[in-house]
Write an enzyme that holds these catalytic residues in place. Structure first.
Site, PDB file in Angstrom:
ATOM      1  N   HIS A  85      12.370  20.976  73.516  1.00  0.00           N
ATOM      2  CA  HIS A  85      11.675  22.023  73.020  1.00  0.00           C
ATOM      3  C   HIS A  85      10.786  22.588  74.372  1.00  0.00           C
ATOM      4  O   HIS A  85      10.651  22.085  75.170  1.00  0.00           O
ATOM      5  CB  HIS A  85      10.564  21.210  72.123  1.00  0.00           C
ATOM      6  CG  HIS A  85       9.745  20.197  72.643  1.00  0.00           C
ATOM      7  ND1 HIS A  85      10.141  19.039  72.745  1.00  0.00           N
ATOM      8  CD2 HIS A  85       8.544  20.201  73.334  1.00  0.00           C
ATOM      9  CE1 HIS A  85       9.414  18.041  73.270  1.00  0.00           C
ATOM     10  NE2 HIS A  85       8.142  18.885  73.957  1.00  0.00           N
ATOM     11  N   ASN A  98       9.187  19.489  79.199  1.00  0.00           N
ATOM     12  CA  ASN A  98       8.860  18.322  79.770  1.00  0.00           C
ATOM     13  C   ASN A  98      10.211  17.512  79.538  1.00  0.00           C
ATOM     14  O   ASN A  98      10.721  17.390  78.623  1.00  0.00           O
ATOM     15  CB  ASN A  98       7.781  17.696  79.367  1.00  0.00           C
ATOM     16  CG  ASN A  98       6.602  18.608  79.449  1.00  0.00           C
ATOM     17  OD1 ASN A  98       6.471  18.930  80.626  1.00  0.00           O
ATOM     18  ND2 ASN A  98       5.740  18.692  78.597  1.00  0.00           N
ATOM     19  N   HIS A 116      13.239  15.469  71.404  1.00  0.00           N
ATOM     20  CA  HIS A 116      14.180  16.493  70.953  1.00  0.00           C
ATOM     21  C   HIS A 116      13.893  17.859  71.763  1.00  0.00           C
ATOM     22  O   HIS A 116      12.817  18.133  71.626  1.00  0.00           O
ATOM     23  CB  HIS A 116      13.895  16.538  69.495  1.00  0.00           C
ATOM     24  CG  HIS A 116      14.818  17.878  68.723  1.00  0.00           C
ATOM     25  ND1 HIS A 116      15.295  17.514  67.561  1.00  0.00           N
ATOM     26  CD2 HIS A 116      14.850  18.876  69.013  1.00  0.00           C
ATOM     27  CE1 HIS A 116      15.835  18.627  67.171  1.00  0.00           C
ATOM     28  NE2 HIS A 116      15.427  19.671  67.979  1.00  0.00           N
TER      29      HIS A 116
HETATM   30  P1  AMP Z   1       5.986  17.114  74.875  1.00  0.00           P
HETATM   31  O1  AMP Z   1       4.759  16.069  75.400  1.00  0.00           O
HETATM   32  O2  AMP Z   1       6.385  17.973  75.897  1.00  0.00           O
HETATM   33  O3  AMP Z   1       7.150  16.172  74.427  1.00  0.00           O
HETATM   34  O4  AMP Z   1       5.408  18.026  73.747  1.00  0.00           O
HETATM   35  C1  AMP Z   1       5.251  17.567  72.353  1.00  0.00           C
HETATM   36  C2  AMP Z   1       4.415  18.426  71.843  1.00  0.00           C
HETATM   37  O5  AMP Z   1       4.690  18.400  70.286  1.00  0.00           O
HETATM   38  C3  AMP Z   1       2.980  18.066  71.946  1.00  0.00           C
HETATM   39  O6  AMP Z   1       2.496  19.224  72.537  1.00  0.00           O
HETATM   40  C4  AMP Z   1       2.455  17.821  70.599  1.00  0.00           C
HETATM   41  O7  AMP Z   1       1.106  18.157  70.329  1.00  0.00           O
HETATM   42  C5  AMP Z   1       3.433  18.383  69.847  1.00  0.00           C
HETATM   43  N1  AMP Z   1       3.590  17.873  68.372  1.00  0.00           N
HETATM   44  C6  AMP Z   1       4.005  16.550  68.055  1.00  0.00           C
HETATM   45  N2  AMP Z   1       4.281  16.482  66.835  1.00  0.00           N
HETATM   46  C7  AMP Z   1       4.021  17.621  66.110  1.00  0.00           C
HETATM   47  C8  AMP Z   1       4.207  18.339  64.873  1.00  0.00           C
HETATM   48  N3  AMP Z   1       4.396  17.506  63.913  1.00  0.00           N
HETATM   49  N4  AMP Z   1       3.806  19.631  64.673  1.00  0.00           N
HETATM   50  C9  AMP Z   1       3.372  20.269  65.921  1.00  0.00           C
HETATM   51  N5  AMP Z   1       3.469  19.868  66.908  1.00  0.00           N
HETATM   52  C10 AMP Z   1       3.896  18.755  67.312  1.00  0.00           C
HETATM   53 ZN    ZN Z   2      15.668  15.770  66.733  1.00  0.00          ZN
END
Ligand code: AMP
Ligand code: ZN
Length: 111
Positions: free
Chosen positions: A98, A85, A96
């Site tokens: 991902h 996203n 960051h």
């Molecule tokens: P996005 O919405 O594409 O930015 O995805 C961020 C994702 O990170 C979401 O699906 C969250 O559930 C996940 N997330 C946020 N913090 C953590 C964490 N500490 N450990 C694992 N997943 C996380």
């Molecule tokens: Zn970072």
């Protein structure tokens, strides 16, 4: 830096890791949207796809090598998705870069 994924990478906050090498880490998403929901994260802090350029794009290719391996290991080669996203309208909450690896169920069009 106040970045949750940098803190996971440095070990300052815990995660349920499934893979790690010198360039990337992969761990289970806290709020899984599918039976298999892993995040593949470059260790270098790039904000989003908008921060990818010729100096750092090799790590993105590496992300897809890891995605292929994990899809086999996690048993989702019958169908999975790799999603990143970018920006507010796409619902990017962590600034960051991902890659969500999603599988283990039939995935709809609008996900
Ligand atoms: P996005 O919405 O594409 O930015 O995805 C961020 C994702 O990170 C979401 O699906 C969250 O559930 C996940 N997330 C946020 N913090 C953590 C964490 N500490 N450990 C694992 N997943 C996380
Ligand atoms: Zn970072």
């Amino acid at each position: 830096m106040d970045c949750v994924f940098c803190k996971i990478i440095s070990g300052d906050i815990p995660s349920n890791k499934v893979y790690e090498d010198e360039k990337v880490v992969a761990f289970y998403d806290l709020e899984p949207q599918a039976p298999v929901h892993v995040l593949i994260v470059p260790k270098v802090h790039i904000e989003s796809v908008l921060g990818v350029d010729e100096t750092n794009s090799a790590v993105i290719a590496h992300v897809f090598e890891v995605a292929a391996k994990l899809a086999v290991e996690l048993g989702v080669t019958d169908g999975f998705r790799v999603v990143t996203n970018t920006g507010e309208n796409a619902g990017q909450t962590v600034k960051h870069i991902h890659f969500h690896l999603l599988g283990g169920r039939k995935l709809g069009r609008e996900e």
